[in-house]
Scaffold this motif. Structure first.
Motif, mmCIF file in Angstrom:
data_model
loop_
_atom_site.group_PDB
_atom_site.id
_atom_site.type_symbol
_atom_site.label_atom_id
_atom_site.label_comp_id
_atom_site.label_asym_id
_atom_site.label_seq_id
_atom_site.Cartn_x
_atom_site.Cartn_y
_atom_site.Cartn_z
ATOM 1 N N TRP A 161 0.822 -1.204 0.000
ATOM 2 C CA TRP A 161 0.000 0.000 0.000
ATOM 3 C C TRP A 161 0.859 1.258 0.000
ATOM 4 C CZ3 TRP A 161 -5.394 0.897 0.447
ATOM 5 C CH2 TRP A 161 -6.182 -0.273 0.403
ATOM 6 N N VAL A 162 0.317 2.324 -0.594
ATOM 7 C CA VAL A 162 0.880 3.662 -0.453
ATOM 8 C C VAL A 162 -0.164 4.528 0.243
ATOM 9 C CG1 VAL A 162 0.122 4.349 -2.788
ATOM 10 C CG2 VAL A 162 1.918 5.652 -1.610
ATOM 11 N N MET A 163 0.265 5.235 1.269
ATOM 12 C CA MET A 163 -0.621 6.133 2.016
ATOM 13 C C MET A 163 0.159 7.375 2.422
ATOM 14 S SD MET A 163 -2.971 3.810 4.584
ATOM 15 C CE MET A 163 -4.229 2.687 3.962
ATOM 16 N N GLU A 164 -0.573 8.369 2.903
ATOM 17 C CA GLU A 164 0.089 9.555 3.433
ATOM 18 C C GLU A 164 0.776 9.204 4.752
ATOM 19 O OE1 GLU A 164 -1.513 13.345 3.350
ATOM 20 O OE2 GLU A 164 -2.413 13.167 1.359
ATOM 21 N N PRO A 165 1.709 10.026 5.202
ATOM 22 C CA PRO A 165 2.412 9.734 6.458
ATOM 23 C C PRO A 165 1.456 9.702 7.647
ATOM 24 C CG PRO A 165 3.610 11.374 5.179
ATOM 25 C CD PRO A 165 2.275 11.193 4.508
ATOM 26 N N PRO A 166 1.842 9.022 8.734
ATOM 27 C CA PRO A 166 1.006 8.990 9.944
ATOM 28 C C PRO A 166 0.713 10.402 10.450
ATOM 29 C CG PRO A 166 2.769 7.374 10.096
ATOM 30 C CD PRO A 166 3.051 8.192 8.871
ATOM 31 N N GLY A 167 -0.491 10.574 10.992
ATOM 32 C CA GLY A 167 -0.910 11.871 11.491
ATOM 33 C C GLY A 167 -1.867 12.583 10.565
ATOM 34 N N ALA A 168 -1.816 12.266 9.266
ATOM 35 C CA ALA A 168 -2.738 12.880 8.310
ATOM 36 C C ALA A 168 -4.118 12.256 8.467
ATOM 37 C CB ALA A 168 -2.234 12.688 6.887
ATOM 38 N N ALA A 169 -5.159 13.076 8.281
ATOM 39 C CA ALA A 169 -6.533 12.582 8.433
ATOM 40 C C ALA A 169 -6.820 11.447 7.459
ATOM 41 C CB ALA A 169 -7.519 13.726 8.227
ATOM 42 N N CYS A 170 -6.334 11.588 6.217
ATOM 43 C CA CYS A 170 -6.614 10.543 5.227
ATOM 44 C C CYS A 170 -5.903 9.235 5.575
ATOM 45 C CB CYS A 170 -6.214 11.021 3.833
ATOM 46 S SG CYS A 170 -4.557 11.679 3.739
ATOM 47 N N PHE A 214 -8.466 -6.400 7.627
ATOM 48 C CA PHE A 214 -7.016 -6.580 7.482
ATOM 49 C C PHE A 214 -6.276 -5.301 7.854
ATOM 50 C CE2 PHE A 214 -8.353 -4.764 3.468
ATOM 51 C CZ PHE A 214 -7.318 -3.928 3.083
ATOM 52 N N GLU A 215 -4.992 -5.456 8.155
ATOM 53 C CA GLU A 215 -4.098 -4.330 8.421
ATOM 54 C C GLU A 215 -3.295 -4.059 7.149
ATOM 55 O OE1 GLU A 215 -2.670 -1.255 10.804
ATOM 56 O OE2 GLU A 215 -4.214 -2.755 11.308
ATOM 57 N N PRO A 216 -3.374 -2.855 6.587
ATOM 58 C CA PRO A 216 -2.680 -2.590 5.322
ATOM 59 C C PRO A 216 -1.155 -2.636 5.488
ATOM 60 C CG PRO A 216 -3.503 -0.546 6.255
ATOM 61 C CD PRO A 216 -4.081 -1.658 7.092
ATOM 62 N N ASP A 217 -0.508 -3.245 4.523
ATOM 63 C CA ASP A 217 0.954 -3.309 4.486
ATOM 64 C C ASP A 217 1.452 -2.022 3.813
ATOM 65 O OD1 ASP A 217 3.627 -3.889 4.218
ATOM 66 O OD2 ASP A 217 3.353 -5.459 2.701
ATOM 67 N N VAL A 218 1.611 -0.967 4.604
ATOM 68 C CA VAL A 218 1.992 0.340 4.061
ATOM 69 C C VAL A 218 3.506 0.377 3.873
ATOM 70 C CG1 VAL A 218 1.882 2.841 4.354
ATOM 71 C CG2 VAL A 218 0.031 1.403 5.230
ATOM 72 N N ARG A 219 3.931 0.173 2.639
ATOM 73 C CA ARG A 219 5.367 0.180 2.339
ATOM 74 C C ARG A 219 5.854 1.546 1.864
ATOM 75 N NH1 ARG A 219 6.252 -5.466 -1.058
ATOM 76 N NH2 ARG A 219 4.764 -6.730 0.141
ATOM 77 N N PHE A 220 4.917 2.366 1.396
ATOM 78 C CA PHE A 220 5.305 3.661 0.834
ATOM 79 C C PHE A 220 4.477 4.766 1.495
ATOM 80 C CE2 PHE A 220 5.219 0.331 -2.466
ATOM 81 C CZ PHE A 220 6.587 0.159 -2.631
ATOM 82 N N GLU A 221 5.142 5.809 1.917
ATOM 83 C CA GLU A 221 4.474 6.933 2.566
ATOM 84 C C GLU A 221 4.843 8.223 1.844
ATOM 85 O OE1 GLU A 221 5.613 6.988 6.654
ATOM 86 O OE2 GLU A 221 4.431 5.217 7.184
ATOM 87 N N THR A 222 3.837 8.933 1.342
ATOM 88 C CA THR A 222 4.064 10.228 0.713
ATOM 89 C C THR A 222 2.767 11.027 0.732
ATOM 90 O OG1 THR A 222 4.655 11.399 -1.330
ATOM 91 C CG2 THR A 222 3.664 9.218 -1.586
ATOM 92 N N ALA A 223 2.886 12.323 0.972
ATOM 93 C CA ALA A 223 1.727 13.208 0.904
ATOM 94 C C ALA A 223 1.444 13.656 -0.518
ATOM 95 C CB ALA A 223 1.956 14.429 1.794
ATOM 96 N N ASP A 224 2.303 13.293 -1.442
ATOM 97 C CA ASP A 224 2.170 13.689 -2.847
ATOM 98 C C ASP A 224 1.284 12.674 -3.568
ATOM 99 O OD1 ASP A 224 2.478 14.231 -5.553
ATOM 100 O OD2 ASP A 224 4.608 14.707 -5.386
ATOM 101 N N LEU A 225 0.052 13.077 -3.890
ATOM 102 C CA LEU A 225 -0.868 12.150 -4.558
ATOM 103 C C LEU A 225 -0.394 11.792 -5.959
ATOM 104 C CD1 LEU A 225 -4.439 13.296 -3.476
ATOM 105 C CD2 LEU A 225 -3.110 11.346 -2.684
#
Length: 298
Positions: free
Chosen positions: A193-202, A215-226
């Motif tokens: 998964w790609v998601m925004e960094p922790p702390g962001a509402a999304c 399930f718990e998402p396997d967040v391998r990539f973190e970026t606020a850049d959509l």
């Protein structure tokens, strides 16, 4: 008599916490800020600051003064708005904070509209995450903020900010176009998964959506850049939760899967109530509304 500029600095200290932060925000040196606050203390005739370790904190008397400073600053802003409204031309600078996808989708059309109708209005835009941008608009750093609220995740409310909804857009699961076997959120349980960094509402909302799906998402990539998130999905390296606004003016290059309950994100503007009637601010909010309506068809 108490000096309003010095009262403003005291209010800034309450908001920002340190002399250094006030100096940076007001473009003064820390020594100048300290000197002005010392003068205010002499004018007031009571202690306004006390040492707490290496920092200074406001006394009870200072907190009382800040309450009055809020009222005085708001009154001055309303007076300036009234003067601006008395002029025949709409002029002035409007400082706008906006998150990335709204900047890409809404700002170009809004700026073109303003240039045609109100050429004397100068817009200064800063890309800013919504959570901090709302606080800084309340503090006075920006005149207008374009922010977002995810379903079931209440955005912080600051006193004296006036909200207005611009639009809402659907949030969907974005998967690589070749992944034809994924038909729902649970189908992406084993994907990276790609998601925004922790702390962001999304991020919080996205993790909760996955957990509700079991399930718990396997967040391998973190970026606020959509845009970066989309590239990771396009290239087959991840899946993500993408709001529809990001596709305004561009082709959809991934496969979009509906989510349970068809969740929608709300995009809104907020301004200080004391500046809500300033003509340049009104013009910017109206132009944003027209652009948003053109995207949603409403």
């Amino acid at each position: 008599m108490l000096d309003l500029k010095r009262l403003r600095l005291l209010r800034e200290l309450q908001i920002r916490g340190t002399i250094a932060a006030v100096a940076e925000a007001e473009r003064y040196s820390p020594s100048s800020v300290s000197a002005q606050l010392a003068l205010l203390e002499r004018e007031a005739g009571v202690p306004l600051l006390r040492r707490a370790g290496r920092r200074v904190v406001l006394t009870a008397q200072a907190e009382t003064l800040v309450g009055y400073a809020d009222e005085l600053i708001a009154t001055m802003e309303r007076a300036e708005s009234a003067l601006a409204a008395s002029r025949t031309e709409v002029t002035g600078t409007v400082r706008v904070a906006v998150f990335q996808s709204a900047a890409l989708a809404l700002l170009p059309g809004t700026l073109r509209s303003l240039a045609d109708r109100f050429p004397q209005v100068r817009v200064e835009m800063v890309q800013h995450e919504p959570e901090s941008a709302l606080h800084e608009t309340w503090a006075g750093d920006f005149d207008v903020v374009v922010a977002e609220q995810y379903p079931g995740h209440a955005t912080a409310r600051y006193p004296g900010l006036v909200w207005r909804e611009l639009m809402s857009d659907a949030i969907r699961l974005a998967v690589p176009s070749v992944w034809q076997d994924v038909s729902g959120l649970a189908g992406a349980a084993d994907a990276p998964w790609v998601m925004e960094p922790p702390g962001a509402a999304c991020r919080h909302w996205g993790e909760q959506a996955c957990r509700l799906a079991g399930f718990e998402p396997d967040v391998r990539f973190e970026t606020a850049d959509l845009q970066a998130q989309i590239r990771l999905v396009e290239s087959g390296n991840a899946v993500g939760l993408i709001p529809d606004l990001v596709w305004a003016g561009r082709d959809r290059t991934v496969r979009l899967v509906e989510l349970p309950g068809n969740p929608r994100r709300t995009v809104f503007t907020a301004v200080r109530a004391s500046g809500d009637e300033r003509p340049a601010v009104v013009a910017v909010r109206e132009a944003l509304g027209v652009t948003a309506a053109g995207i949603t068809g409403k």
